[in-house]
Design a protein around this motif. Structure first.
Motif, mmCIF file in Angstrom:
data_model
loop_
_atom_site.group_PDB
_atom_site.id
_atom_site.type_symbol
_atom_site.label_atom_id
_atom_site.label_comp_id
_atom_site.label_asym_id
_atom_site.label_seq_id
_atom_site.Cartn_x
_atom_site.Cartn_y
_atom_site.Cartn_z
ATOM 1 N N MET A 1 33.922 40.856 25.426
ATOM 2 C CA MET A 1 34.709 39.722 24.972
ATOM 3 C C MET A 1 36.055 40.186 24.415
ATOM 4 N N HIS A 2 37.085 39.323 24.560
ATOM 5 C CA HIS A 2 38.361 39.564 23.905
ATOM 6 C C HIS A 2 38.127 39.848 22.417
ATOM 7 N N ARG A 3 38.811 40.870 21.897
ATOM 8 C CA ARG A 3 38.716 41.265 20.488
ATOM 9 C C ARG A 3 37.343 41.838 20.157
ATOM 10 N N ALA B 1 51.152 47.953 24.182
ATOM 11 C CA ALA B 1 50.535 47.739 22.872
ATOM 12 C C ALA B 1 51.367 46.726 22.085
ATOM 13 N N ASN B 2 50.730 46.105 21.102
ATOM 14 C CA ASN B 2 51.455 45.184 20.219
ATOM 15 C C ASN B 2 50.804 45.203 18.837
ATOM 16 N N SER B 3 51.218 44.294 17.978
ATOM 17 C CA SER B 3 50.724 44.301 16.602
ATOM 18 C C SER B 3 49.241 43.973 16.521
ATOM 19 N N PHE B 4 48.709 43.303 17.536
ATOM 20 C CA PHE B 4 47.290 42.970 17.535
ATOM 21 C C PHE B 4 46.435 44.111 18.088
ATOM 22 N N ASN B 5 47.051 45.008 18.824
ATOM 23 C CA ASN B 5 46.332 46.145 19.400
ATOM 24 C C ASN B 5 47.288 47.326 19.428
ATOM 25 N N GLU B 6 47.388 48.023 18.304
ATOM 26 C CA GLU B 6 48.428 49.029 18.110
ATOM 27 C C GLU B 6 48.242 50.254 18.995
ATOM 28 N N ARG B 7 47.013 50.547 19.402
ATOM 29 C CA ARG B 7 46.763 51.723 20.237
ATOM 30 C C ARG B 7 46.777 51.386 21.733
ATOM 31 N N GLY B 8 46.969 50.118 22.059
ATOM 32 C CA GLY B 8 47.038 49.726 23.461
ATOM 33 C C GLY B 8 45.772 49.043 23.951
ATOM 34 N N TYR B 9 45.906 48.340 25.061
ATOM 35 C CA TYR B 9 44.802 47.559 25.621
ATOM 36 C C TYR B 9 44.044 48.300 26.722
ATOM 37 N N PHE B 10 44.693 49.269 27.362
ATOM 38 C CA PHE B 10 44.100 50.021 28.477
ATOM 39 C C PHE B 10 43.677 49.095 29.614
ATOM 40 N N GLU B 11 44.508 48.081 29.842
ATOM 41 C CA GLU B 11 44.312 47.145 30.945
ATOM 42 C C GLU B 11 45.475 47.267 31.910
ATOM 43 N N ALA B 12 45.191 47.103 33.188
ATOM 44 C CA ALA B 12 46.247 47.092 34.199
ATOM 45 C C ALA B 12 46.902 45.713 34.202
ATOM 46 N N LYS C 1 43.061 34.147 14.946
ATOM 47 C CA LYS C 1 44.344 34.552 14.382
ATOM 48 C C LYS C 1 45.333 34.906 15.480
ATOM 49 N N MET C 2 44.878 35.581 16.509
ATOM 50 C CA MET C 2 45.772 36.048 17.574
ATOM 51 C C MET C 2 46.315 34.898 18.409
ATOM 52 N N HIS C 3 45.468 33.897 18.710
ATOM 53 C CA HIS C 3 45.862 32.848 19.661
ATOM 54 C C HIS C 3 45.971 31.456 19.043
ATOM 55 N N GLY C 4 45.690 31.343 17.757
ATOM 56 C CA GLY C 4 45.809 30.035 17.118
ATOM 57 C C GLY C 4 44.750 29.039 17.540
ATOM 58 N N ARG D 1 39.177 53.607 12.293
ATOM 59 C CA ARG D 1 38.347 52.504 11.796
ATOM 60 C C ARG D 1 39.168 51.508 10.990
ATOM 61 N N ASN D 2 40.323 51.927 10.469
ATOM 62 C CA ASN D 2 41.176 51.026 9.687
ATOM 63 C C ASN D 2 41.850 49.970 10.556
ATOM 64 N N LEU D 3 41.858 50.186 11.884
ATOM 65 C CA LEU D 3 42.445 49.204 12.785
ATOM 66 C C LEU D 3 41.467 48.073 13.110
ATOM 67 N N LYS D 4 40.245 48.172 12.656
ATOM 68 C CA LYS D 4 39.273 47.070 12.771
ATOM 69 C C LYS D 4 39.449 46.186 11.536
ATOM 70 N N HIS D 5 40.199 45.112 11.704
ATOM 71 C CA HIS D 5 40.677 44.339 10.562
ATOM 72 C C HIS D 5 39.677 43.318 10.021
ATOM 73 N N TYR D 6 38.634 43.022 10.770
ATOM 74 C CA TYR D 6 37.637 42.052 10.309
ATOM 75 C C TYR D 6 36.283 42.747 10.247
ATOM 76 N N ASN D 7 35.647 42.662 9.101
ATOM 77 C CA ASN D 7 34.348 43.294 8.906
ATOM 78 C C ASN D 7 33.423 42.330 8.156
#
Length: 306
Positions: free
Chosen positions: A10-12, A36-47, A145-148, A218-224
């Motif tokens: 799933m997304h996210r 990459a963007n602010s929601f995925n700082e290390r990149g999506y690894f998607e074509a 949060k990402m898509h409203g 692990r700090n990039l996982k913003h929801y726990n």
């Protein structure tokens, strides 16, 4: 035969972290990556081209990435699917060439899984599926949060994606990875995945280990969240969440698969009831967007003339 590690989730849901680690471990990522963007700082690894093609396919079916209605699996045998299949096979070659081990990832493939499994086979790949599993309340808050989108919408989207993931991957080698376990011990998670998918990770050297350690933050996982939904009417969500928790421990659990079949049948019946209302709502949204786009164009013209 070439091997495609299809990260399906799933997304996210942690798919980017897993796909990135696989790339660090030696699997070839696509050539034209989404930035990459602010929601995925290390990149999506998607074509990016594959993502755009999937959006086009979904639109041709009257569906979109955030649509929770069922897609008729018979579409895969249609003439339109044959046209998309030819383009998809070419995209795979453009993105990966003849690399022997590649990582393929786009959450939209969850909705088009049967199509992409056939495309990967036609392109000469033996597909092994890795399914990241994350607490749904973390997923839906991040997605909202990402898509409203509303939390209720996100829950339905999560439900559809997870049910589709299970159903379409039952006939191919697959493994399930709990994201919290992966972030805590990526080595153990990859060893388990390798054993279940018959992937040899012995070529991972010390430099690869350092690279993966640096990549996984692990700090990039913003929801726990440890709790479920104490005040939410979420029987389907809880049942599917529990079934996937079981599958992370026993990927062949008949109990979990039976429960997912029951929820899918109940959910599909409900979708048939709500489909007309959902379709009207979507049509109104697109009319509103077109009207807004037209007004913005007129505004630009007036600014130019001023």
């Amino acid at each position: 035969m070439k091997i495609a590690l299809l990260v399906l989730g799933m997304h996210r849901g942690g798919t980017s972290a897993v796909a990135g680690a696989l790339a660090c471990a030696g699997a070839t990522p696509p050539r034209n990556l989404l930035p990459a963007n602010s929601f995925n700082e290390r990149g999506y690894f998607e074509a990016a081209p594959i993502t755009h093609l999937n959006d086009e396919i979904l639109a041709s079916l009257g569906r979109y990435w955030n649509d929770w209605r069922r897609i008729d699996s018979d579409w895969v045998s249609s003439p339109s699917a044959a046209i998309f299949r030819e383009r998809a096979v070419k995209l795979l070659f453009d993105e990966y060439g003849d690399e022997p081990l590649v990582v393929v990832k786009d959450p939209r493939i969850c909705r088009l899984g049967k199509f992409w499994l056939s495309v990967l086979h036609e392109a000469g790949f033996s597909t092994r599926v890795i399914i990241p599993v994350r607490n749904p309340i973390e997923v839906v808050h991040s997605l909202s949060k990402m898509h409203g989108l509303s939390i209720d919408d996100c829950l339905l989207i999560w439900l559809r994606y997870m049910l589709d993931i299970d159903l379409v991957t039952r006939t191919v080698p697959r493994t399930f990875i709990a994201i919290d376990d992966f972030l805590a011990d990526w080595r153990g998670a990859l060893i388990k995945a390798g054993e279940e998918l018959e992937i040899d990770w012995t070529n991972i050297d010390a430099d690869d280990v350092v690279q993966i350690d640096q990549f996984i933050d692990r700090n990039l996982k913003h929801y726990n969240f440890r709790d479920h939904f104490p005040t939410h009417n979420s029987e389907w969500i809880l049942r599917v969440e529990e079934a996937f928790a079981i599958l992370t421990r026993d990927r062949n659990s008949k109990l979990a698969i039976r429960e997912l079949d029951l929820v899918a049948a109940e959910f599909d019946r409900s979708c048939v009831l709500f489909d007309p209302a959902f379709t009207l709502m979507q049509e109104q949204i697109f009319r509103d967007r077109e009207a807004i786009a037209s007004l913005l164009t007129q505004l630009d013209v007036l600014k130019t003339e001023a």
